[in-house]
Scaffold this motif. Sequence first.
Motif, PDB file in Angstrom:
ATOM      1  N   UNK A 196       1.045  -1.146  -0.033  1.00 65.56           N
ATOM      2  CA  UNK A 196      -0.013   0.076   0.135  1.00 65.56           C
ATOM      3  C   UNK A 196       0.926   1.270   0.064  1.00 65.56           C
ATOM      4  N   UNK A 197       1.844   1.336   0.857  1.00 65.56           N
ATOM      5  CA  UNK A 197       2.798   2.514   0.772  1.00 65.56           C
ATOM      6  C   UNK A 197       3.571   2.621  -0.489  1.00 65.56           C
ATOM      7  N   UNK A 198       3.947   1.528  -1.002  1.00 68.11           N
ATOM      8  CA  UNK A 198       4.462   1.567  -2.534  1.00 68.11           C
ATOM      9  C   UNK A 198       3.598   2.270  -3.385  1.00 68.11           C
ATOM     10  N   UNK A 199       2.557   1.865  -3.377  1.00 69.98           N
ATOM     11  CA  UNK A 199       1.479   2.448  -4.439  1.00 69.98           C
ATOM     12  C   UNK A 199       1.160   3.823  -4.077  1.00 69.98           C
ATOM     13  N   UNK A 200       0.535   4.198  -2.669  1.00 65.90           N
ATOM     14  CA  UNK A 200      -0.070   5.221  -2.233  1.00 65.90           C
ATOM     15  C   UNK A 200       0.869   6.270  -1.868  1.00 65.90           C
ATOM     16  N   UNK A 201       2.184   5.767  -1.549  1.00 64.23           N
ATOM     17  CA  UNK A 201       3.085   6.807  -0.997  1.00 64.23           C
ATOM     18  C   UNK A 201       3.188   6.752   0.603  1.00 64.23           C
ATOM     19  N   UNK A 202       4.431   7.535   1.037  1.00 67.02           N
ATOM     20  CA  UNK A 202       4.622   7.552   2.446  1.00 67.02           C
ATOM     21  C   UNK A 202       3.462   7.966   3.335  1.00 67.02           C
ATOM     22  N   UNK A 203       2.537   9.004   2.749  1.00 62.55           N
ATOM     23  CA  UNK A 203       1.677   9.657   3.622  1.00 62.55           C
ATOM     24  C   UNK A 203       0.385   8.643   3.722  1.00 62.55           C
ATOM     25  N   UNK A 204       0.375   7.276   3.243  1.00 60.88           N
ATOM     26  CA  UNK A 204      -0.650   6.421   3.656  1.00 60.88           C
ATOM     27  C   UNK A 204      -0.275   5.597   5.043  1.00 60.88           C
TER      28      UNK A 204
END
Length: 825
Positions: free
Chosen positions: A392-400
């Motif tokens: 999820x973080x790889x797709x949505x970015x660190x802010x996820x």
Amino acid sequence: SEDLFAFSESLFEQYEKTKHIRGVLDYDDLIEKTRTLLQEREDTAWVLFKLDGGIDHILIDEAQDTSPAQWSVIEAITEEFFAGLGAHEERHEDQPRTVFAVGDEKQSIYSFQGADPNSFGRMRSYFKEKIEAANSNFSDISLVLSFRSVEQVLSAVDQVFSVETARAALTRLEQPIQHEAHRIGVSGLVEIWPTKKPEPEEPGNPWDAPLDRPVAHSPRALLADQIADNINAWLEGPEPSHPGGPPLSPGDVLILVQRRNSFVDEMIRALKKKNIPVAGRDRMMLTEQMAVMDLIALGEFALLPEDDLILATVIKSPLIGLNEEDLFEIAYNRSQSLWQSLKSHAQREPYSHAYTFLANVLARVEIVRPFEFFSTALGVDAGSSVSGRERMIARLGYEAADPIDEFLNLALDYERLEVATLQGFINWIKHDASQIKREFDTDSGEVRIMTVHGAKGLEAPIVILPDTCSIPSQRNDPELIELDAAPTHEDGGPFLWRQNTNLQDHHTAAARERLSQQRRDEHHRLLYVAMTRAQDRLYIAGYETKRGRDDGCWYDLATETLSPMMAEHTIRNGDIRRLAGSDWDRVSDRPIGAGEDLVVEDSSSVTDIDLPVWAHIEAKEEHIIRPESPSQLVASEEEVYEPPISSPLLGQSDNRFKRGRLIHRLLEILPEHAVDDRARVAKAFLQEPMNELNDDEINNITSEVLTVLDHPEFAPLFGAGSLAEAAISGRLPGSDLEIRGQVDRLCVTDQKVLVIDYKTNRPPPKTPEKVAPVYYRQMAAYKVILGSLYPKHEVHCALLWTDGPTFMTLPETLLNAALAQISSL
């Protein structure tokens, strides 16, 4: 008094159980009930008598944020302090009854919660008059000594608010704003950075079209990167917060914004990109976060696997990661549910992993609690070395990461409060727990990004103000405006509706100007609170929009007042202005600012790379597709789109198009109804107020539509196997046009395709040769596209003229001629 205490006790008991749910505690309702109890009930005197017997001292903290309704409660409780025996009664060892009010009107920033700094001043005068009339001591003590900020920060604050408009916004007292520093001998730093301005927009690059997110060059993103670069340099130094002080840590940095907008997300992204610990948003709408939406979808699938739309959402989420083509392969032309179709493809990749993951989800849905259910899904599953959280973080970015953590925390909270079922948790979080307020620990070791309102009462060695170029909008002004007149009602007034500026009179204009002045004053007080959060260093920056900076913004006020007392420095970030203590080491080597280019001085150190052959071939010019509606295939602006109506007596030109839209709509929906019900349904539809039709128009349109539907020749057109408003799209051969439109009626048999378009012109043409050319081009485009979709069918085109009605088949020769015209457009 028993009513009051019982009510308060029950309310706060409920609050303690559910205080993390927004809106459960109605504080205004509590204040109103208390005020009524102490001022309006028949037994108010008895209640006050009972309270008076048990209260010796009253402390009003944060008095500048006390609303008029709250002051009325305090006023009622303290009334007996200054009357009769109560004014002279000594309760315990010569200790008189006392009222302490602690507050700073310069920090009154909660008008949206009812705070009124004018009430603060009014109550100061009220208590002074009451106490002196009772021959008691009244002390008005000014607290000008600051134990928080160093001399340079306080000097900057005093200088900014030396301007009369800014000073008057802070206090009603006729005295200058002055502070004294307790931390004598400690040097501080105040800097003003150049603002980030929008870069000239470049024309879009067709090669960028497939990218989900282009490289960010907005002023917000550039400023966020610059701030992250500086924080990273301070931490890597390591650099002290002030000369002789301890090395900085991430928790020493506080970034304050006026509002939670996209800059906050950009700032979190920039910090996490540098691996700088950041606490994330202090408040967030949890159910609006993409990561949380994916997790909720996973829970909804587990509860109802037959929901194909939810399953499609889960399949494309980062937890599984299938793409559009994978989804299309298992979804198209299936004869079963999407879950069953996925199961039938489970023997091959990439579907085997998806099916195994979801099968495990279904296996544990009824035996585990919500927290375990989601934490397992975010862990490492069988057959994979990457956890769901990492995907999820790889797709949505660190802010996820922050929304995921808060979601899991809420799952634990829910399990402590309710029966721990997944269905109950999903329903609860979607309807009740949408906004999360996070209390940041000053010792958390993370950079904090907060609104100025949220940072009230906090402090930090370094404070950065990046959101300084805008001012509050009048969009949040109340719809009811109280006029500047003597109140005619106990709740104030008189009131008027807020009008547009071109409609208002001098009364509403004066009232709106008063609201604007109050908004400007609170905006100045907000700046005061923001600046005084800084202990050692204060940085003022900003990002502009295409309109530049708003008049009266913080950045302009700070620049105009502080520039004369600041020294200019040229560093890699640009020309800055700085106010620093004498023993502050000059910082001359800052990190390269965001948006600046790195220059490679020794090109010989760059290793040659062998590129593949295709990299040396010049890319061909991309063929641009022009989407077009078939009805817009006109040869010139002068070409008549529709022949005029036959007579002005038949209606105005504007009504002609409305009539056509209504007839099209009825021909779409009525075939689905029984023949005997069609007249009733048609009239009910036409009688809707939005259609603005009289009885004659309703009867005429109903008769025209029913004549078409009842005509025996047209019965096959509206029978089984026909489609209404069929959407089609496709490329025309030898053209860059992509046609996108809707066919009024489409009939497909084993051997033929019949395309029908309704026309409401009055009177209709009597022969095909009299039909407008634009109609032929429209139908010719439909014929070509449907011919490619049904290569083994004969495609015929026809117009159904509702005035008559008349069914007209269009000749092939005229359709082919129209098709040749399209290629030349």
